[in-house]
Design an enzyme around this catalytic site. Sequence first.
Site, short mmCIF file in Angstrom:
data_model
loop_
_atom_site.label_atom_id
_atom_site.label_comp_id
_atom_site.label_asym_id
_atom_site.label_seq_id
_atom_site.Cartn_x
_atom_site.Cartn_y
_atom_site.Cartn_z
N SER A 199 5.39 4.26 7.32
CA SER A 199 5.17 2.85 7.68
C SER A 199 4.99 2.76 9.19
O SER A 199 5.62 3.51 9.94
CB SER A 199 6.33 1.96 7.24
OG SER A 199 7.52 2.31 7.92
N CYS A 200 4.12 1.85 9.62
CA CYS A 200 3.87 1.63 11.04
C CYS A 200 3.91 0.13 11.31
O CYS A 200 3.91 -0.67 10.37
CB CYS A 200 2.53 2.23 11.46
SG CYS A 200 1.08 1.43 10.71
N PRO A 201 3.96 -0.30 12.58
CA PRO A 201 4.12 -1.72 12.88
C PRO A 201 3.06 -2.62 12.26
O PRO A 201 3.38 -3.70 11.76
CB PRO A 201 4.06 -1.77 14.41
CG PRO A 201 4.59 -0.44 14.83
CD PRO A 201 4.08 0.52 13.79
N THR A 256 0.06 4.28 8.85
CA THR A 256 0.79 4.42 7.59
C THR A 256 0.07 5.35 6.63
O THR A 256 0.66 6.27 6.04
CB THR A 256 0.96 3.03 6.93
OG1 THR A 256 1.74 2.20 7.81
CG2 THR A 256 1.67 3.14 5.58
#
Length: 496
Positions: free
Chosen positions: A6-8, A14
């Site tokens: 997961s990324c921001p 992601t």
Amino acid sequence: MVAVTSCPTGIAHTYMAAESLENAGRDAGVEIVVETQGSAGFTRLDPAVIAAADGVIFAHDVPVREKDRFAGKPTVDTGVKAAINRPADLITEVRGKAERGEVTGVATASGGTPVERAGDSGEGYGTKLRKWLMSGVSYMVPFVAAGGLLIALGFAIGGYEINKAPSVMDHFVWTQADSWGALLFQIGGVAFGFLVPVLAGYIAYGMADRPGLVPGFVGGAISLTINAGFLGGLAAGLIAGGVVIAIQKVRIPTALRGIMPVVVIPLISAAVVGFLMFVVIGKPIAEAQQGMTDWLNGLTGTNAVLLGALLGLMMCFDLGGPVNKVAYTFATAGIAVASPSDSAMKIMAAVMAAGMVPPLAMALATTVRGKLFNRTERENGKAAWVLGASFISEGAIPFAAADPLRVIPSSMVGGAVTGALSMAFGATLRAPHGGIFVVPLIGNPLLYLVAIAAGVGVTAALVILLKGLREPAPVTTGTGENTSVPAAGTKEPVAA
């Protein structure tokens, strides 16, 4: 093994991390099943798959959702970029932990805040602060994208006077384009109204879990009321989270614990945050926000070009990482109002243009001088055309990970050129995303495309030049394939 990425923003990193882990797993003879917690939600891994797994990899820059499912497994917890750049190392690390029977702190993950559950317990406050802020930004970005594109479409359909149209509740004619433009503009304005409260609310959530949501949203709404804007939202979120954490440390009689999360904590925390925002720090923050706005509105000539170059450098420095996000968030904060200034729209245009340069340049370089890149990079180059055109800077990450000393500086030079030219040409943008697909919504679109093309050309030329200085002439084998002998001082052969 099982993994979660997961990324921001939940868009590029992601899925690139998931693909990188899967490929490395195949090379290592390990079956890896990845759960991607992206912006479109996520499909939970089958509990039976988790139970059968010998180890877990968490590759994330925002809290992993429902982390307790993986309790009691040998676990590696790292950032999303590590899964992109060195997936084989992560697999080896998990294997080692599994062989030694090590079980990390995931077994006790049910306690603590989302950020505390997101990483190692020994993380410093600087790391936690970044994750708190990224938690808020990750929830805010979809509102920015939806609201900005709707407002931009409203202007495109109804013209630049559409912001003066009456409410569509009072006047809407199905057959008039102006009415449809006003409808889109007003829906987008409502979506933008959530930006600061959502930012503040989810910063507080990252700090204090669900009890932080009420004071965070209240503080964010007050920030809008007193014209403290984006800066006020940041402050409100951090204050709200801190207040809730302080309240939770107070020893409460057992009889009162049941009403704490639904009555006492929301009441006290909202009152304290409201008091601080209205009476103590709200006015100084509002003045700072106004000062920044006035400074942006006063940018002309050389100053504007230099700011465009700086933002271009930042966008291309880490390709979707923290520095990139700072530049992007700075730009979106400027247009996150119903009537942004001309300078704010120029900054947004420069940021998006610069962010498109690295992947497009890598795609061009692999097309023009394919022999300087291996087969995998040439395939990635084909995908980079689409990623770059869509304003997904992460499309250049595979190239930067393989050759950072040549790709990243070249990208920064091209990004600076594009950002400076975009500002010099006076290109404007109301939409915070969309890449080439929102060019009709851009002011001075032809010159904007020239700025992008210039940066792409500069970066591609520099990459080809730098790689060419390293590479020997290819040697043709009897199979018809070209191979390259590594130049002096290099460790890895480069297949043509």
